[in-house]
Structures are given as structure tokens and as C-alpha cells.
Design a protein around this motif. Structure first.
Motif, PDB file in Angstrom:
ATOM      1  N   ASP A 161      48.199  33.798  49.111  1.00  0.00           N
ATOM      2  CA  ASP A 161      48.901  33.676  47.947  1.00  0.00           C
ATOM      3  C   ASP A 161      48.414  32.916  46.784  1.00  0.00           C
ATOM      4  O   ASP A 161      48.537  31.717  46.876  1.00  0.00           O
ATOM      5  CB  ASP A 161      50.496  33.138  48.319  1.00  0.00           C
ATOM      6  N   VAL A 162      47.907  33.645  45.871  1.00  0.00           N
ATOM      7  CA  VAL A 162      47.047  32.844  44.681  1.00  0.00           C
ATOM      8  C   VAL A 162      47.844  32.732  43.392  1.00  0.00           C
ATOM      9  O   VAL A 162      47.360  32.735  42.351  1.00  0.00           O
ATOM     10  CB  VAL A 162      45.607  33.216  44.583  1.00  0.00           C
ATOM     11  N   LEU A 167      43.586  27.943  37.690  1.00  0.00           N
ATOM     12  CA  LEU A 167      42.865  27.425  38.819  1.00  0.00           C
ATOM     13  C   LEU A 167      41.760  28.652  39.262  1.00  0.00           C
ATOM     14  O   LEU A 167      42.077  29.829  39.270  1.00  0.00           O
ATOM     15  CB  LEU A 167      43.604  27.095  40.058  1.00  0.00           C
ATOM     16  N   LYS A 168      40.541  28.186  39.610  1.00  0.00           N
ATOM     17  CA  LYS A 168      39.624  29.337  40.140  1.00  0.00           C
ATOM     18  C   LYS A 168      40.070  29.871  41.368  1.00  0.00           C
ATOM     19  O   LYS A 168      40.375  29.165  42.314  1.00  0.00           O
ATOM     20  CB  LYS A 168      38.413  28.705  40.097  1.00  0.00           C
ATOM     21  N   THR A 169      40.023  31.206  41.470  1.00  0.00           N
ATOM     22  CA  THR A 169      40.382  31.807  42.549  1.00  0.00           C
ATOM     23  C   THR A 169      39.461  33.048  43.068  1.00  0.00           C
ATOM     24  O   THR A 169      38.752  33.646  42.101  1.00  0.00           O
ATOM     25  CB  THR A 169      41.800  32.610  42.635  1.00  0.00           C
ATOM     26  N   GLU A 170      39.054  33.070  44.059  1.00  0.00           N
ATOM     27  CA  GLU A 170      38.447  34.503  44.491  1.00  0.00           C
ATOM     28  C   GLU A 170      39.282  35.145  45.509  1.00  0.00           C
ATOM     29  O   GLU A 170      40.314  35.727  45.306  1.00  0.00           O
ATOM     30  CB  GLU A 170      36.864  34.035  45.374  1.00  0.00           C
ATOM     31  N   ARG A 171      38.997  35.113  46.710  1.00  0.00           N
ATOM     32  CA  ARG A 171      39.925  35.699  47.892  1.00  0.00           C
ATOM     33  C   ARG A 171      41.157  34.884  47.900  1.00  0.00           C
ATOM     34  O   ARG A 171      42.119  35.090  48.019  1.00  0.00           O
ATOM     35  CB  ARG A 171      39.166  36.038  49.247  1.00  0.00           C
ATOM     36  N   GLY A 172      40.939  33.370  47.956  1.00  0.00           N
ATOM     37  CA  GLY A 172      41.635  32.439  47.836  1.00  0.00           C
ATOM     38  C   GLY A 172      41.544  31.523  46.881  1.00  0.00           C
ATOM     39  O   GLY A 172      40.838  31.850  45.765  1.00  0.00           O
TER      40      GLY A 172
END
Ligand code: FAD
Length: 376
Positions: free
Chosen positions: A241-242, A250-255
Motif C-alpha cells: 500500500d504505497v 516518497l520514492k516508491t517502486e513495488r513498495g
């Protein structure tokens, strides 16, 4: 100094407990969109075998947890935005909350596929105690359950429901169950064990549409088969849940991307648990979040501490054919060596030079877990 934790799942509460072991006084606020019950989520998929009602899984309500943790807990409160510069966040019911250190422990949400048909909305998913309570009411009179997704959670629910006397069909495109985590030999051994207790399989195919039928539901599969069910469960996987992290920038990829200190891309904001991607690894299991909580509690109370993961075996709760798997770190080069055991399968993942990097044990071979962990 104040610490605010968003989320009261196993990650949020584990962190709060670890902080309190070090510092009994630092102001601690937990905010959760749900009811804040403390409970071991893994118990949801074997509660029937354990003979437990949903309320027996809950260890404490939010008020009890607030007292135990000497913390303020806002329940049914969703954090909508975080202002990293101002060190504050906005909520839908509790106004503005200020923090010195903020931790996102926002967990993961079930992936939902858009199925065709007039009953697609009746497909259930179970990822928390509230959803599980509803599920238990629905299955009370159900004789046939269709589970979409033959992964870890789908297989655990299938075993639990089959032992309680229901007819289960597991549906999914995979060639064998839990194919993302297990080598074929282990997956096939599990499939046999679950077949032996009556579970039916529709593998190598997908559900295309879900409709009301005269009695319950009818799922139409891509291979042309039809599956009848009284209750349908979707277990096709979880996605970190991002949402809040994205809104916050915030930096997100998969999480939510973090370093080994669980620090995100913005100062004084950290991430822990199913929502976090720690140096490229999203590990949605209990042991990584416990280890992370211990390290992060030290960091937040003044002793910066890196997360160091040991080998972390996952016990799959399928008593019809028990499994323990210790996955090799993502991206590791190597291959599986399969040794047939008398009543089970022993699969060792080794590098080219023969170093043991991971394993999957099934049936009676699970007894070798301790020895293999030592060898790793
Ligand atoms: P969650 O429990 O998802 O908690 C997230 C929290 O964040 C919730 O309190 C939610 O309300 C809150 N939240 C989210 N967004 C907001 C917002 N914007 N504002 C306020 N609050 C917010 N793992 C194992 O290791 N072994 C097992 O056997 C095992 N079995 C499992 C069986 C099932 C059925 C399931 C579903 C999972 C299982 N797992 C197992 C995985 C394990 O349970 C999870 O890794 C763990 O519970 C995740 O905890 P969490 O706190 O990160 O997330």
C-alpha cells in the motif's frame, strides 16, 4: 521528540513494543484506518483447523494496546497527506498531527482483477480481521468454495476449508501451486497432498466471468469449464500500500523505497512491514517485519541500526502436506537440486560453486529445516 506510526498491523504494533522496550516515555502516537485490534494475521488462514472463532484470534483491542504501550491510538482515522517539510500530517477525523519521526507501516492490499459477470462484486478477499469475520459468516452455510489464486494464501485457506468439510476448487494460470515461491517438485508434492484431502484444481487457466446461478455462483473459465460455488475467494496476491507514500512524494517502486535503516527518500520518514521495499526487497512476511522493528526502534531512539536479515524460512500452513521454504535473496544466481525424501521432497537452491542459498522442504523433509538453516 515524538514518534508517529501509521498503521496498527503487526508492523506498527511490533515497532511500538520494541520502542517501549528501550524508552518507556517518548511520546508515541499510532494512527490506523481500521479498528486497531491486535492480532496475528497469519492465524486467519488456519483458524478453522485451530477451532477458533474470529474474536478468539484478537489478542487486544485498541484501548488495551494504548494502555499497554503508553501510547495514543487514533482508530478509524485515515492519514490523507504528509508534509515532510512541516513535519506534520493531515487525517480525516483527528485533524493535524505533528511528528519528529514518522513511520509508514501501511501494509499491503489484495490485488483485485476486473472480472466480467453480474456477480463479480461478490468475490471476497481476506486481508484483515474485519474481512475475515465477514468471510466466516458467509462460509457458515457454504458447501462449495472457489478460490481464485493457487498461491500461498489461497492454498492455506483451501486446506483450512477442505478440512472443515467444504468442497474446494483452486483456480489459476500457474502450472502448479505456489509457483512463485516453490520449485516444481515441491509445488507438485503440495498439489498431491491437497488433492488427497479432496481439493480440485483448475490450473493453467483463469476465471473469465462470474455470474449468479440458480444456487450460488457460476465461474466460467478460459478453458471452457464451469465451476459452481456458494462462496468465492480471491487470493491472487497482495500489493504494497504505497498510496499515502505517493501522495507524500516518497520514492516508491513495488513498495516504499528504503535503505537498510528503513529510511525513505525524505528526512525523518521511515517505512516498515509489507509496505516497505528494503534495498530492493519487498518481503511481506512476519519475520522480516519483526527484525526490521527491532532495528528501527533502536534507530528512532538514538542508535542508528541497519536491518540485517538472516535466512528467513516461511512455514506454509498446509498440514495436508507441510512446507517450509527459505527463498534465496532476489536476483541470486543458482539452480535447484531435488532430492526425493521418503515422505516428501527436499529441494536445495545452490550457487554454481555449491553454496547453499535457499531451500524448500515438503512433507516429512520439513524436519531438516534446522540443519539446513545452520548450513546456510
Ligand atoms: P497490515 O497488517 O496490512 O497493516 C497495515 C495497517 O496500516 C493497518 O492498520 C491499516 O489500517 C493501516 N493503514 C494503511 N493506510 C493507512 C492510512 N492512510 N491511514 C491510516 N492507517 C492506514 N506471514 C508469515 O510470515 N507467515 C504466515 O504464515 C503468514 N500467513 C498469512 C496469512 C494471511 C491470510 C495473510 C493475509 C498474510 C499472511 N502472512 C504471513 C503475511 C503477514 O501476515 C504480513 O506480512 C503482516 O501481517 C503485515 O503486517 P503490516 O503491519 O505490514 O500490514
Amino acid at each position: 521528540m515524538s514518534i508517529v506510526i501509521i498503521g496498527t498491523g503487526m508492523a506498527g504494533y511490533s515497532l511500538a513494543r520494541e520502542i517501549r522496550k528501550i524508552d518507556s516515555e517518548v511520546p508515541l502516537v499510532l494512527i490506523t484506518a481500521d479498528n486497531g485490534y491486535a492480532y496475528p494475521k497469519p492465524a486467519l488462514s488456519n483458524a478453522l483447523i485451530q477451532g477458533k472463532q474470529p474474536e478468539q484470534i484478537i489478542s487486544a483491542d485498541a484501548a488495551t494496546m494504548a494502555e499497554r504501550l503508553n501510547a495514543v491510538i487514533h482508530t478509524h482515522t485515515r492519514v490523507t497527506t504528509v508534509d515532510g517539510d512541516a513535519h506534520s500530517l493531515e487525517t480525516d477525523t483527528a485533524g493535524t498531527v505533528h511528528y519528529d519521526k514518522l513511520v509508514l507501516a501501511t501494509g499491503a492490499r489484495p490485488i483485485r482483477l476486473p472480472f466480467k459477470g453480474d456477480a463479480a462484486d461478490d468475490l471476497l478477499s481476506v486481508n484483515d480481521i474485519e474481512e475475515y469475520t465477514q468471510f466466516r459468516t458467509k462460509i457458515e452455510k457454504a458447501e462449495r468454495v472457489a478460490i481464485i489464486g493457487p498461491g500461498l494464501i489461497g492454498c492455506e485457506f483451501a486446506n483450512d476449508l477442505a478440512v472443515s468439510g467444504r468442497a474446494i476448487t483452486l483456480i489459476g494460470p500457474d502450472p502448479y501451486p505456489i509457483s512463485t515461491l516453490l520449485p516444481e517438485a515441491a509445488g507438485k508434492a503440495l498439489q498431491q497432498g491437497l488433492s488427497d484431502i479432496g481439493i480440485k484444481w483448475q490450473l493453467g487457466t483463469v476465471a473469465e466471468s462470474i455470474n449468479h446461478a440458480e444456487n450460488g455462483y457460476e465461474l466460467t473459465l478460459a478453458n471452457g469449464d464451469k465451476v459452481q460455488a456458494d462462496v468465492m475467494l480471491s487470493a491472487i496476491g497482495l500489493k504494497p500500500d504505497v498510496k499515502l507514500a505517493e501522495v507524500t512524494g516518497l520514492k516508491t517502486e513495488r513498495g516504499i523505497v528504503t535503505d537498510r535503516f528503513l529510511a525513505t527518500s525524505q528526512p525523518d520518514i521511515y517505512a516498515l512491514g509489507d509496505c516497505a521495499e528494503v534495498e530492493g526487497q519487498n518481503l511481506p512476511f512476519v519475520m522480516p517485519l519483526m527484525i526490521g522493528a527491532r532495528a528501527l526502534a533502536k534507530t528512532l531512539t538514538g542508535t542508528p541500526s541497519e536491518v540485517v536479515y538472516p535466512a528467513m524460512p516461511v512455514t506454509i500452513k498446509t498440514p495436508a502436506h507441510p512446507i517450509v521454504v527459505a527463498p534465496a535473496p532476489r536476483g541470486t544466481e543458482g539452480g535447484w537440486e531435488i532430492e526425493a525424501a521418503t515422505q516428501g521432497t527436499k529441494c536445495l537452491f545452490k550457487s554454481a560453486d555449491g553454496t547453499l542459498l535457499g531451500f524448500a522442504l515438503t512433507g516429512e523433509a520439513v524436519e531438516e529445516k534446522a540443519a539446513l538453516l545452520k548450513a546456510m
